[in-house]
Design an enzyme around this catalytic site. Structure first.
Site, PDB file in Angstrom:
ATOM      1  N   MET B  25      71.860 -79.147  33.521  1.00  0.00           N
ATOM      2  CA  MET B  25      72.641 -79.766  34.594  1.00  0.00           C
ATOM      3  C   MET B  25      73.995 -80.231  34.048  1.00  0.00           C
ATOM      4  O   MET B  25      74.657 -81.075  34.665  1.00  0.00           O
ATOM      5  CB  MET B  25      71.875 -80.928  35.212  1.00  0.00           C
ATOM      6  CG  MET B  25      70.567 -80.455  35.888  1.00  0.00           C
ATOM      7  SD  MET B  25      70.008 -81.501  37.243  1.00  0.00           S
ATOM      8  CE  MET B  25      69.850 -83.079  36.422  1.00  0.00           C
ATOM      9  N   ALA B  27      76.769 -82.104  31.561  1.00  0.00           N
ATOM     10  CA  ALA B  27      76.838 -83.384  30.831  1.00  0.00           C
ATOM     11  C   ALA B  27      76.161 -83.217  29.474  1.00  0.00           C
ATOM     12  O   ALA B  27      75.290 -83.987  29.077  1.00  0.00           O
ATOM     13  CB  ALA B  27      76.198 -84.520  31.642  1.00  0.00           C
ATOM     14  N   GLY B  31      71.563 -82.578  22.062  1.00  0.00           N
ATOM     15  CA  GLY B  31      70.239 -82.006  22.362  1.00  0.00           C
ATOM     16  C   GLY B  31      70.363 -80.660  23.053  1.00  0.00           C
ATOM     17  O   GLY B  31      69.628 -79.707  22.737  1.00  0.00           O
ATOM     18  N   HIS B  32      71.289 -80.560  23.991  1.00  0.00           N
ATOM     19  CA  HIS B  32      71.523 -79.259  24.636  1.00  0.00           C
ATOM     20  C   HIS B  32      72.015 -78.227  23.616  1.00  0.00           C
ATOM     21  O   HIS B  32      71.619 -77.060  23.653  1.00  0.00           O
ATOM     22  CB  HIS B  32      72.585 -79.397  25.737  1.00  0.00           C
ATOM     23  CG  HIS B  32      72.172 -80.243  26.903  1.00  0.00           C
ATOM     24  ND1 HIS B  32      72.641 -81.515  27.099  1.00  0.00           N
ATOM     25  CD2 HIS B  32      71.332 -79.991  27.938  1.00  0.00           C
ATOM     26  CE1 HIS B  32      72.124 -82.020  28.214  1.00  0.00           C
ATOM     27  NE2 HIS B  32      71.318 -81.119  28.749  1.00  0.00           N
ATOM     28  N   LEU B 179      68.251 -88.281  22.925  1.00  0.00           N
ATOM     29  CA  LEU B 179      69.531 -87.966  23.568  1.00  0.00           C
ATOM     30  C   LEU B 179      69.292 -87.596  25.029  1.00  0.00           C
ATOM     31  O   LEU B 179      68.332 -86.898  25.352  1.00  0.00           O
ATOM     32  CB  LEU B 179      70.226 -86.825  22.826  1.00  0.00           C
ATOM     33  CG  LEU B 179      70.568 -87.088  21.360  1.00  0.00           C
ATOM     34  CD1 LEU B 179      71.551 -86.021  20.847  1.00  0.00           C
ATOM     35  CD2 LEU B 179      71.165 -88.482  21.160  1.00  0.00           C
TER      36      LEU B 179
END
Lengths: 282, 282
Positions: B25, B27, B31-32, B179
């Site tokens: 999503m 932001a 972690g992403h 996170l």
């Protein structure tokens, strides 16, 4: 022609292939074969599935007695140029209870869905699962199950499935009776009466052409006429084709759908009509 | 790196490609980025999507204020070796109300789902749609959203999706805080307190290692300890990993899940633990 019963074998056989897919519940008749012929015009590899899907049968419906004829079906599919028949058993397709299902929109609870609660949820779920297994570029369905076709078109569009849905015209006997696996339940006397369902649809078409606009009355009269002949009619429903909503003034492309029982056999049929006679397609 | 906003352009760009897919999503945080790095080990073409999915937000949740930072996100994804960013607007993904949805099993209404009615239905629906658009061979999700990962694994298995679901370990700040895009809602004082959620999970792990088997009492005590520090805890839930059912005697692979609010910010976290200390993974 390959007869395949497991998902891994099917995926291996179809890897890289351009597939046209026809899901069936077997008990094949000429209407199914017409679907296979149409499928051959869309792709080199035609895959048919044969699976009597418990999810789409209600508790008092004919799941157990639904006709099964795998050997004869395969012979017909082979002759029709089908490349692969996928005929999984229940343990292959539903190794555990199917708790992830497709929740279709409210139209799935109307018309046929009002008489078969959960039917279209079961149809949509198994078809989506079969699509994921077969990964076809095009899938073909008979217009005989018109509401099913409409719901599967909606499913494919709203879930962005990477395939096209094609509807194929209903095949009829010379006397007008729509071909159906369930016709074999009919006694000789019932078989002689059965074409009256199609005649009823034609009478609705003619009345609409003639200017009848009280659709509710027309539906009711048509059902009553059938019932007077010994039928037990679940519905005669005039809807617009695109979404099966109630027709609004100005809607031209309509369909009349019917379900009625002769003895213990429940028949369905439908006819695409136009609100004004253009001669285009009815 | 390509930034693509429409389904047809995405399909054209990905035709024939072997894709690892990470839905987000936006932001984005480290972690992403760890998900993207993991994705690169599975396929040459990594596709990330950025879409704040209205369907998975409840009416009183933070859809409108959810952070959006497309330009910064794209810069990070480019640096992380992502090939394609798919960032559709709402009209592209939901051109009309999404009336065909995934109906997930009862576990979707428990734990996190009990506090966010419809959340996992919305998640499952958008992820299935994104899968159909991207057609990845593998899709990666963070373990931070553990129940989401479990439900999507179930979805993929039960609908026979032609892809693998991979869970990636949660990335934590040095003080243990998982996170999360929502961490940016925290005030400085809340940020200092926030690692206590992870500490609470560790205390559950330690108690289970030490032999505590009254899980309900342990959950309750842990929640009470947090609340005594000013948190408002929605749940501390010890479950078995495979299906998030209540642990049965003999179940070894467990997970403890938590959701609690600090001020107006709701944080979730979880920790995989073993019923007996083997040192294997907790």
């Amino acid at each position: 022609m390959l007869l395949i019963k497991t998902i891994p074998e099917l995926r291996a056989a179809l890897a890289g292939k351009n597939v046209a897919f026809v899901p069936t519940m077997g008990a094949l008749h000429d209407g199914h074969i017409a679907l296979m012929s149409a499928a051959r015009t869309y792709a080199d590899t035609v895959v048919a599935s044969i699976f009597v899907n418990r999810l789409q049968f209600g508790p008092n419906e004919d799941f157990d007695r639904y006709p099964r004829s795998l050997d004869a079906d395969c012979a017909r599919l082979d002759a029709a140029g089908v490349s692969v028949v996928f005929a999984p058993d229940e343990a292959e397709l539903y190794p555990e209870p199917q708790v992830y299902q497709v929740d279709p929109p409210v139209i799935a609870n109307e018309i046929e869905g009002a008489f078969r609660p959960g039917h279209f949820r079961g149809v949509a779920t198994v078809v989506l699962k079969l699509f994921n297994i077969v990964q076809p570029r095009v899938a073909l369905f008979g217009k005989k199950d018109y509401q099913q076709l409409t719901i599967l078109r909606g499913l494919a569009g709203q879930l962005a499935l990477p395939l096209d849905i094609v509807g194929v015209d209903t095949l009829r006997a010379d006397d007008g009776l729509a071909l159906s696996s369930r016709n074999q339940y009919l006694s000789a006397a019932e078989r002689a009466e059965a074409p009256q369902l199609y005649q009823a649809l034609c009478s609705v078409r003619d009345a609409v052409f003639a200017g009848e606009r009280d659709f509710a009355r027309l539906e009711q009269q048509t059902a009553a006429a059938l019932d007077a002949r010994g039928w037990q009619t679940d519905y005669i429903a005039l809807r617009r084709r695109a979404d099966l909503a109630l027709p609004q003034p100005g809607d031209e492309a309509l369909v009349v759908l019917a379900a009625s029982r002769l003895g213990s056999t429940r028949l369905i049929d439908n006819l695409e009509i136009r609100a004004t006679a253009t001669g285009a397609d009815a």
